[in-house]
Design an enzyme around this catalytic site. Structure first.
Site, mmCIF file in Angstrom:
data_model
loop_
_atom_site.group_PDB
_atom_site.id
_atom_site.type_symbol
_atom_site.label_atom_id
_atom_site.label_comp_id
_atom_site.label_asym_id
_atom_site.label_seq_id
_atom_site.Cartn_x
_atom_site.Cartn_y
_atom_site.Cartn_z
ATOM 1 N N HIS A 88 -27.159 38.769 -5.131
ATOM 2 C CA HIS A 88 -25.706 38.922 -5.044
ATOM 3 C C HIS A 88 -25.058 38.835 -6.424
ATOM 4 O O HIS A 88 -24.008 39.425 -6.652
ATOM 5 C CB HIS A 88 -25.117 37.878 -4.091
ATOM 6 C CG HIS A 88 -25.720 37.968 -2.726
ATOM 7 N ND1 HIS A 88 -25.572 39.079 -1.929
ATOM 8 C CD2 HIS A 88 -26.528 37.114 -2.049
ATOM 9 C CE1 HIS A 88 -26.241 38.901 -0.804
ATOM 10 N NE2 HIS A 88 -26.833 37.720 -0.855
ATOM 11 N N ASP A 136 4.397 35.010 -0.465
ATOM 12 C CA ASP A 136 5.749 35.577 -0.445
ATOM 13 C C ASP A 136 6.455 35.029 0.792
ATOM 14 O O ASP A 136 5.920 34.142 1.481
ATOM 15 C CB ASP A 136 5.713 37.115 -0.519
ATOM 16 C CG ASP A 136 5.204 37.767 0.770
ATOM 17 O OD1 ASP A 136 4.783 37.029 1.687
ATOM 18 O OD2 ASP A 136 5.220 39.005 0.846
ATOM 19 N N THR A 149 0.608 40.285 5.787
ATOM 20 C CA THR A 149 -0.682 40.815 6.256
ATOM 21 C C THR A 149 -1.875 40.361 5.420
ATOM 22 O O THR A 149 -3.018 40.556 5.835
ATOM 23 C CB THR A 149 -0.659 42.355 6.171
ATOM 24 O OG1 THR A 149 -0.376 42.714 4.812
ATOM 25 C CG2 THR A 149 0.392 42.951 7.095
ATOM 26 N N CYS A 187 0.557 36.500 2.455
ATOM 27 C CA CYS A 187 1.763 37.305 2.660
ATOM 28 C C CYS A 187 1.803 37.649 4.149
ATOM 29 O O CYS A 187 1.165 36.972 4.953
ATOM 30 C CB CYS A 187 1.801 38.521 1.738
ATOM 31 S SG CYS A 187 0.472 39.715 1.921
ATOM 32 N N HIS A 244 -21.668 35.769 -0.625
ATOM 33 C CA HIS A 244 -22.221 37.032 -1.141
ATOM 34 C C HIS A 244 -21.371 37.669 -2.236
ATOM 35 O O HIS A 244 -21.906 38.321 -3.124
ATOM 36 C CB HIS A 244 -22.389 38.044 0.004
ATOM 37 C CG HIS A 244 -23.563 37.721 0.885
ATOM 38 N ND1 HIS A 244 -24.031 38.592 1.848
ATOM 39 C CD2 HIS A 244 -24.359 36.620 0.959
ATOM 40 C CE1 HIS A 244 -25.077 38.048 2.462
ATOM 41 N NE2 HIS A 244 -25.287 36.843 1.948
HETATM 42 C C1 RB5 Z 1 6.857 41.556 3.350
HETATM 43 O O1 RB5 Z 1 7.760 42.030 4.309
HETATM 44 C C2 RB5 Z 1 5.478 42.126 3.618
HETATM 45 O O2 RB5 Z 1 5.464 43.488 3.306
HETATM 46 C C3 RB5 Z 1 4.433 41.380 2.806
HETATM 47 O O3 RB5 Z 1 4.476 40.034 3.150
HETATM 48 C C4 RB5 Z 1 3.002 41.806 2.994
HETATM 49 O O4 RB5 Z 1 2.665 41.876 4.338
HETATM 50 C C5 RB5 Z 1 2.591 43.016 2.243
HETATM 51 O O5 RB5 Z 1 1.412 43.379 2.193
#
Ligand code: RB5
Length: 148
Positions: free
Chosen positions: A133, A8, A67, A65, A98
């Protein structure tokens, strides 16, 4: 191997880093977007990238993304996908060895490009160990089928 990358807007900064690293290791890369810094929904790109794996157009996927969390939560809803959200190289290796993870998720707001490259290297070069596994991975598949 053939990799698919999906991201994203929050993951955009690491896309070229991942693509260049994979290509330098001799892998083929498909990028299914997002291509620009415009707010989009990570689940759309998780779905798009994972479909390439299910259709056998790619062997493994990398989702990025902000996080890595939204991507991994989304991808793990898809039958046949085992997504690991990782921020260091050891877990990247173990996710393949694993867990037979077929998707790696990372957060571009969590890790820098050098850590990202180390994670990608481990994920790309490590093979599933099978054995005990395999039994555990089979039990994950059974949960998907509601047979457990
Ligand atoms: C986008 O702002 C952010 O929420 C997305 O990239 C991600 O971190 C969501 O888990």
């Amino acid at each position: 191997m053939k990799f698919v990358i999906g991201n994203d807007h929050g993951g955009l900064d690491l896309v070229e880093v991942v693509k260049e690293e994979l290509e330098s290791l001799g892998h083929e890369v498909i990028h299914v977007g997002a291509y620009e810094n415009k707010s989009v929904d990570y689940s759309d790109f998780a779905k798009k990238a994972c479909q390439e794996i299910l259709d056998k157009n790619a062997d493994l996927g990398i989702l990025i993304c902000g996080t890595g969390l939204g991507m991994s939560i989304s991808a793990n809803k898809i039958k046949g996908i085992r997504a690991a959200c990782v921020s260091e190289a050891f877990s990247a290796r173990m996710s393949r060895a694993h867990n037979n993870a077929n998707v790696l998720c990372m957060g571009a707001r969590v890790i820098g490009s050098e850590t990202c490259k180390m994670i990608v290297d481990e994920f790309a070069k490590t093979e599933f160990e099978g054995g005990r596994h395999q039994r555990r991975v089979d039990k994950i598949s059974a949960i998907e089928e509601n047979l457990n």
